[in-house]
Every structure is written in structure tokens, then in C-alpha cells.
Design a protein around this motif. Structure first.
Motif: not given
Length: 405
Positions: A317-330
Motif C-alpha cells: 500500500a502507498a502508506t508509510a510503513g507498508s510492507e513489500y508484496i514479496a520477500t526473498a522467500g515468500r
């Protein structure tokens, strides 16, 4: 003289005689008296070597019959024999043209009893022979004293072999074609008033079939490598041969065409759900919902490194502190496996336990020490072949997401 030495001497004599004839044909003439005498001597030497080869082969077979005893009744002993069997010893025996002995001979004899004789004089080894053994772990073993370190072996850069680790179900020891019953339309129910008849329906059944498909790989190994007795070298041979087959099976599970001897892979199956590659968090959730709608709990994603890298750069989401859709393993909350063997611009989400990998019999090893190019280098070609097939219990258990137009 060993059988291998005799065959090499015979091969040299054959090449020598062929060179004499080729030279004369190239110059459009007959053999001279000196050349004819030399050719007759070569012919006699070849005949003598062929007789030696027959005698040595007879003695080697006699040794095998006296040392290797087929298992006929107690199948519980086969796993114990497999632990003592050596894939490297099998390859070395094929290279030297001699018969197997000990546990290797017993395992081969038992596998022939169960699955029939190997084609073209090959040697049967159990699929478990390609698994890495815990007792093979050593600390800095040497290939050749003070010169080569097995723990520093530099292998080729290869695509990751991951599909079979995602939870694919393996059916081993199959014989003949296999048909697995599958429920189709089920029982119909409905509400009725007092005294009314219940709705009638008939159970409809389908089936999932597995038929043999043959896969194999050929690798060149140096003569010196095969002759080493280091446990680490045993591991290297196992890894090289197992990867050749496992890589082909992995690709077939995903993208097999169903033609040219290949099984039919997931992305080419009718009934598999389709979507576009996710570009937002909402897209990821929509793909997960497609599976939830058919009562499937996905176990993970399979995609290429490029797709995963792109998703790792997109915020939920375009909000402060949002996580990314993916990581290196998920991707989202589910595990993601990546390999360059995956189709480009494709991501697959599904329940991987719905995939069935059928395996017929054992892996057949055939060694060719006379292939021209490796022969000149002192190497040998080793071919490994297996018979497998891929089936999917429920095609709708997978969503194949591809790049839109």
C-alpha cells in the motif's frame, strides 16, 4: 588382462586396420604387398583379442554368479543392501566392462527380477542410490593426495531443482499403466416438505491416469574421477547423474507438452485456472481467492527469479510503513520457490500435493567408454535413464499467472 584392457587393445587394432584401408582408398589404389601383410597381421590380432574377450567375459560372469546372489524371498533385506551399494562402483564396473560383485550385483539382480532385464546391457540401480547419504559427510576428503580437494570442487552453474520439494506426491514401484479413481459430480441434496420425495442423483466417477514416459541424461566423466575411491567423489557422481534426470522431470511437471515423449505439465493442462501476473497486493489476494473459491488451500508459489524480484520492489500500500508484496522467500504469506528453469514471466500458485509423480522401476545406468570425443580425452559417457509420468488430481488446484498483452 581385464576385459576393459582387452577391448581397448582391440579398438586400437581396428583403428589401425581402418587407417590402412582408408589411406589406400583415398589414393584410389589397392594395398601394397607390405600393407597387405600388415593388414593380415592386424586381422589375426583382432581375432585373437575377440577370443580373449569372450573367455574373459565368461570368467567375469562366473565370478558374478558365485559372488552376487539374487534376493528371492526376503524383501526386507533390499533396503540394507541399497545402503551398501555404491553408484560409483556401478559406473566403474561399466567403464571397465566387468561384472558387478557384492551388494551391487545383488541389488541389480533383485531389480531385474522385479522390473525385468535392463536394456542394452545397462545396470539397474535403485532410485535411493541418488539420494545423498549422511555417512558420506567427511571433513576435507582428498581426490588425489595433496593435489585435489573434493570439498573445493567447483560444479557448473545450474538451475535450481525445486518442484519436487514443493510437496509433489511420488508413487514409486509402478508396473504397467496406472488409473486412479477420481470423484466427479457428487450427491445432490435438497429440502423437502413432509412426505415429499428426496431428489435423486447418481455419483459420477472419473480417473487420473499415469503412463510410462522415458527420461534420461548423458554426462561425461573423466576416467580419473570415476577411479577415485573417496566418499566425496561418490557424492559428486550421484549429484551429477541425479541432477540430469531431476532437472528434466522438474521442467516436465511445470511445462511438459505431452508430445515428443514428454508428460503433460501443469501450465498446458485443460482446467488450470488462469490470471495475469500480479502487479499489486490486490492482484495477489485475487489469485489466492480463485483457489479459495474451489476449496483449495495453496501450499506455495513457483516462479522465476525475475518475477519474484519485481514483486519484492512493490509495496502492499502507498502508506508509510507498508510492507513489500514479496520477500526473498515468500509472496504474501505463502512460501515462494524460484528457479531459472521456470517459464519466463510466469508464476504458479497452488496446492502442490495435487501433483502425482509416478515412477516405474529403477534407474538404468549405461557406461560408454568408447564414444569418440570422450575416448580421445580418456573420459567416458555415463547415461542415466528413468521412466516417469506426471498427473494432476485436480487441475483447478493451480492458478497460472502470466504476463498480460
Amino acid at each position: 588382462m581385464t576385459l576393459q584392457t582387452i577391448r581397448e587393445a582391440r579398438s586400437l587394432k581396428v583403428n589401425e586396420g581402418r587407417t590402412l584401408l582408408d589411406n589406400a582408398q583415398r589414393e584410389n589404389r589397392s594395398l601394397t604387398a607390405e600393407e597387405s601383410a600388415k593388414f593380415d597381421a592386424i586381422k589375426g590380432a583382432i581375432t585373437d583379442l575377440e577370443q580373449q574377450e569372450q573367455r574373459q567375459q565368461f570368467m567375469d560372469d562366473a565370478d558374478r554368479r558365485s559372488i552376487g546372489t539374487p534376493i528371492t524371498g526376503n524383501t526386507d533385506t533390499l533396503p540394507e543392501l541399497e545402503k551398501r551399494a555404491s553408484l560409483l562402483a556401478v559406473v566403474r564396473a561399466g567403464m571397465e566392462g566387468r561384472a558387478l560383485t557384492g551388494a551391487d550385483a545383488e541389488v541389480h539382480a533383485e531389480l531385474e527380477r522385479r522390473h525385468g532385464k535392463a536394456k542394452h546391457g545397462g545396470i539397474l540401480v535403485p532410485l535411493s542410490a541418488f539420494e545423498k547419504r549422511q555417512n558420506m559427510t567427511t571433513t576435507a576428503p582428498e581426490l588425489v593426495a595433496t593435489q585435489h580437494r573434493a570439498d573445493q570442487y567447483i560444479g557448473p552453474l545450474r538451475d535450481s531443482v525445486l518442484v519436487q520439494r514443493l510437496g509433489v506426491r511420488t508413487l514409486s514401484g509402478l508396473t504397467g499403466n496406472v488409473s486412479i479413481p477420481k470423484a466427479g459430480t457428487g450427491l445432490s441434496v435438497g429440502w423437502v416438505e413432509e412426505g415429499q420425495a428426496l431428489p435423486e442423483s447418481e455419483m459420477d466417477f472419473e480417473s487420473v491416469s499415469l503412463t510410462p514416459h522415458h527420461v534420461g541424461g548423458i554426462t561425461e566423466m573423466s576416467r580419473q574421477l570415476i577411479q577415485q575411491s573417496s566418499p566425496a567423489i561418490e557424492d559428486l557422481v550421484r549429484q551429477d547423474l541425479s541432477w540430469a534426470i531431476a532437472h528434466a522431470v522438474d521442467k516436465a511437471i511445470i511445462a511438459g507438452t505431452g508430445t515428443g515423449g514428454q508428460p503433460l505439465g501443469i501450465i498446458n493442462r485443460t482446467g488450470v485456472q488462469e490470471a495475469e501476473l500480479p502487479e499489486t497486493w490486490a492482484d495477489v489476494l485475487a489469485i489466492e481467492q480463485m483457489l479459495a473459491a474451489v476449496n483449495i488451500n495453496p501450499t506455495g508459489w513457483y516462479t522465476s527469479p525475475g518475477v519474484l524480484t519485481a514483486l519484492r520492489g512493490i509495496l502492499k500500500a502507498a502508506t508509510a510503513g507498508s510492507e513489500y508484496i514479496a520477500t526473498a522467500g515468500r509472496i504474501g504469506d505463502l512460501p515462494a520457490a524460484t528457479s531459472n528453469a521456470a517459464p519466463v514471466d510466469t508464476a504458479i500458485l497452488g496446492d502442490w500435493s495435487q501433483v502425482l509423480l509416478g515412477q516405474w522401476g529403477a534407474v538404468e545406468i549405461l557406461v560408454n567408454p568408447y564414444a569418440e570425443t570422450p575416448y580421445r580425452r580418456g573420459g567416458v559417457l555415463v547415461r542415466a535413464m528413468s521412466t516417469v509420468d506426471v498427473a494432476v488430481r485436480h487441475e483447478q488446484a493451480f492458478v497460472v499467472a502470466t504476463k498480460g498483452p
